[in-house]
Design an enzyme around this catalytic site. Structure first.
Site, mmCIF file in Angstrom:
data_model
loop_
_atom_site.group_PDB
_atom_site.id
_atom_site.type_symbol
_atom_site.label_atom_id
_atom_site.label_comp_id
_atom_site.label_asym_id
_atom_site.label_seq_id
_atom_site.Cartn_x
_atom_site.Cartn_y
_atom_site.Cartn_z
ATOM 1 N N LYS A 214 0.807 -1.238 0.000
ATOM 2 C CA LYS A 214 0.000 0.000 0.000
ATOM 3 C C LYS A 214 0.833 1.279 0.000
ATOM 4 O O LYS A 214 0.578 2.181 -0.806
ATOM 5 C CB LYS A 214 -1.001 -0.027 1.160
ATOM 6 C CG LYS A 214 -2.098 -1.072 0.948
ATOM 7 C CD LYS A 214 -2.974 -1.248 2.185
ATOM 8 C CE LYS A 214 -4.053 -2.295 1.928
ATOM 9 N NZ LYS A 214 -4.747 -2.738 3.142
ATOM 10 N N TYR B 288 -5.990 -4.352 -7.267
ATOM 11 C CA TYR B 288 -5.630 -4.295 -5.844
ATOM 12 C C TYR B 288 -5.167 -5.671 -5.351
ATOM 13 O O TYR B 288 -4.115 -5.797 -4.704
ATOM 14 C CB TYR B 288 -6.834 -3.796 -5.021
ATOM 15 C CG TYR B 288 -6.644 -4.031 -3.548
ATOM 16 C CD1 TYR B 288 -5.748 -3.259 -2.810
ATOM 17 C CD2 TYR B 288 -7.320 -5.067 -2.896
ATOM 18 C CE1 TYR B 288 -5.536 -3.512 -1.465
ATOM 19 C CE2 TYR B 288 -7.107 -5.318 -1.556
ATOM 20 C CZ TYR B 288 -6.211 -4.542 -0.847
ATOM 21 O OH TYR B 288 -5.993 -4.793 0.480
ATOM 22 N N TYR C 251 -2.468 -1.215 11.542
ATOM 23 C CA TYR C 251 -3.842 -1.602 11.901
ATOM 24 C C TYR C 251 -4.272 -0.846 13.170
ATOM 25 O O TYR C 251 -3.854 0.284 13.385
ATOM 26 C CB TYR C 251 -3.953 -3.122 12.074
ATOM 27 C CG TYR C 251 -3.479 -3.906 10.864
ATOM 28 C CD1 TYR C 251 -4.066 -3.714 9.617
ATOM 29 C CD2 TYR C 251 -2.450 -4.817 10.961
ATOM 30 C CE1 TYR C 251 -3.645 -4.430 8.505
ATOM 31 C CE2 TYR C 251 -2.024 -5.548 9.857
ATOM 32 C CZ TYR C 251 -2.618 -5.345 8.625
ATOM 33 O OH TYR C 251 -2.200 -6.043 7.531
HETATM 34 N N1 GLU Z 1 -4.984 -8.523 0.433
HETATM 35 C C1 GLU Z 1 -5.324 -8.372 1.810
HETATM 36 C C2 GLU Z 1 -6.749 -7.941 1.964
HETATM 37 O O1 GLU Z 1 -7.186 -7.104 1.271
HETATM 38 C C3 GLU Z 1 -4.381 -7.394 2.444
HETATM 39 C C4 GLU Z 1 -4.650 -7.223 3.895
HETATM 40 C C5 GLU Z 1 -3.470 -6.825 4.716
HETATM 41 O O2 GLU Z 1 -2.354 -7.279 4.509
HETATM 42 O O3 GLU Z 1 -3.703 -6.008 5.624
HETATM 43 O O4 GLU Z 1 -7.474 -8.413 2.777
#
Ligand code: GLU
Length: 322
Positions: free
Chosen positions: A69, A191, A243
């Site tokens: 990201k 994505y 997070y």
């Molecule tokens: N591809 C994962 C999703 O969209 C990435 C999530 C992550 O690594 O936080 O759920």
């Protein structure tokens, strides 16, 4: 003894200290992620003058997941500028989980580019400009940053596409509010594809070192990102990268960082090093248990916290007030 030998000793001892920790669980909500070796554990540090120190499984590949990201956000900033990107994604912590089906009620935009809605919106901007060349452009970016030929793992991509109901819901929610145009499915696939790119902890540390080196790649010397883009990306990582643990992380570790559900963690020490750690078992927040513990120890030992007492602040200001 050279400085790197000292650093090697520290990385070895941190790896040794946490090696036996089996707390946490490998992510299973994307079925292919459940196949990861739960015992894998690698730590890599790359300096801005391109020296790498490692311990453990630093050459085994895993999917980059959310650590993609910040890099893709940086690419969009380079392509479209801060203002245009700001019309598609905000810059506030959401206080909600990374895949929460929610937009900022004040703006109608995703809260920030480090959560799924924000990242889907950002890759959507790239898709508007590049269409079916989006995936290749992102892989070219990751390859340039890592110095390796980065590919996606088709089985992880397929596995996530078939279980992407929440991300699909987010994408259609954004379409309904007007700033996210069709084709929704193709943008969602872009994505998921960026998340399925395979990297190693060693490569992640090299990618992070470009951010540490204000956007210039430590070995090729290419200016991948402008200094302003890097400042923007690191700020987002600092406030929103971990997070729902981001606040505590800022207190305890104090580094811009991003973690991913494959168990990877990237942290950046401005003007000094990039850190890449991988260990698949996750805690309740979705962060890698051993990566968090290892990064905390490295920070403690090396005085890396952004507000460490030894940090002298602005060198420009010091010319005015010395
Ligand atoms: N591809 C994962 C999703 O969209 C990435 C999530 C992550 O690594 O936080 O759920």
């Amino acid at each position: 003894m050279s400085e790197l030998t000292l650093l090697q000793g520290l990385v070895d001892s941190v790896h040794e200290k946490h090696k036996e920790n089996q707390e946490g669980a490998v992510a299973t909500y994307i079925p292919a992620l459940a196949e990861a070796d739960p015992d894998a554990f690698g730590i890599a540090i790359t300096t801005i003058d391109n020296k790498t120190v490692t311990a453990g499984d630093v050459d085994s590949a895993f999917s980059i997941q959310s650590v993609s990201k910040p890099f893709v956000y940086g690419l969009a900033l380079e392509e479209f500028g801060i203002e245009a990107v700001g019309r598609h994604v905000g810059s506030e912590p959401s206080g909600e989980s990374f895949n929460s089906i929610e937009l900022n009620p004040d703006t109608g935009l995703p809260f920030n580019p480090m959560i799924n809605a924000g990242a889907i919106s950002v890759v959507g901007m790239l898709y508007d400009a590049l269409a079916d060349k989006t995936g290749d452009r992102i892989l070219r970016l990751f390859s340039e940053l890592s110095g390796s030929d980065i590919r996606i793992d088709e089985s992880i991509f397929e596995s996530e596409m078939t279980t992407a109901a929440r991300n699909r819901a987010l994408a259609y929610l954004m379409q309904s509010t007007g700033f996210f145009n069709a084709p929704v499915e193709e943008k969602l696939a872009s994505y998921v594809s960026q998340c399925s790119a395979m990297v190693t902890a060693r490569e992640l540390s090299i990618m992070a070192a470009t951010l540490a080196n204000i956007g210039t790649h430590p070995s090729s010397g290419n200016a991948v990102y402008s200094p302003l883009t890097v400042r923007q990306v690191l700020s987002m990582m600092f406030t929103c990268g971990m997070y729902d643990y981001a606040g505590r992380w800022a207190l305890d570790v104090g580094l811009p960082a991003k973690s991913g559900v494959s168990g990877c963690l990237m942290a950046v020490v401005n003007r000094q090093i990039g850190i890449g750690i991988w260990s698949p078992r996750l805690d309740g927040y979705g962060n890698s248990v051993r990566a968090i513990a290892a990064c905390r120890d490295l920070t403690e030992e090396l005085g890396l916290h952004a507000f460490e007492f030894s940090n002298r602040g602005s060198s420009i200001l010091s010319m005015y007030i010395k």
